[in-house]
Design a protein around this motif. Sequence first.
Motif: not given
Length: 320
Positions: A51-60, A186-202
């Motif tokens: 959606x954002x055409x960008x790399x998420x900075x947190x991974x493995x 979890x499906x988009x970012x591989x990580x659920x934080x307060x911020x990714x939860x808020x963005x996903x909720x919207x």
Amino acid sequence: MKMVIMPVANGILPRPHGGRITGIFLRDQAGKILSDAGPGRDIFVCPWITDEQSLYPVGIVARIIDIQEDTMADETGTETSFLTVVLEGQVHARWHSLQIHGNYVESSDIELLHFQTMRKEYPVISGAGWVPRGGYTEFCGETDIPVTIYGIDLETSREVSITANLGGLVGKEQAHTIEHAMIRALSTYGLCTARTMMESLVKETTELKQSLEFSIRHTMPEALGITASGICGNPLTNMAQFYLAQEFVDNIKAGKKLNDSLANARRATMSQLTSDMGLSMQQGLRTLQGLKKGMSHDDSMLKMNTYKKVIQRFPFDPWG
């Protein structure tokens, strides 16, 4: 720490501390990164956010364990080279800056992250090593609202899940909305934080509202509750499927043609749904009513601290 970056879609990441996944990569695309690095080398795997055409900075940080080359032929006989690669997860990490060297993206300032020891200050739920498939929210009382997210272990293909009781913290509509936001994060970012939860909720509630308006405007009850994260299970969509199937069968039995049967069933279903739910004919109001009354969702935003408390009630991952 300097490392080559390998983007992946849909939040598919190996589980840290030894979890293994096997993937197939085209030889002239991501496969080239892996083959050039070779077995025994570490690479940084992080989600590509479409959606954002960008790399998420947190991974493995993942180690390449094995690479096998093979080819497959299409219907015309044209062969395509691909690699079967086994990756072993090492540890969560974050990149802070990116550099392009030739055909590769690298980072020279990767920071290792030990989330399990940071959970009190920085609560997260890890999506590494598993793929969420769905969830459900139960309402047993204001202080008893269990929320479950279930999915598949990427290494064993077994079903896994995480559950938390959100009673006393949020209401049932908010809990149901959080369930969907967590699956999406979890499906988009591989990580659920307060911020990714808020963005996903919207994003989730926006798409649910769009499905309501589309369904009503075009008389298509089958489109209710469909978002990028799947189909929302709720009273409105369940009734829509039941009424549509029933009306369609009744029309076929009455001897009507296929297309006429479907069109009549759609109209009758939408009429019945709006009547059952008492939905207003006013465009903006009926969307809000359909979201809350019909789909059991609440799109009002909560405080950041509340989302952190929600995450802290869940385990770090399905194996914790």
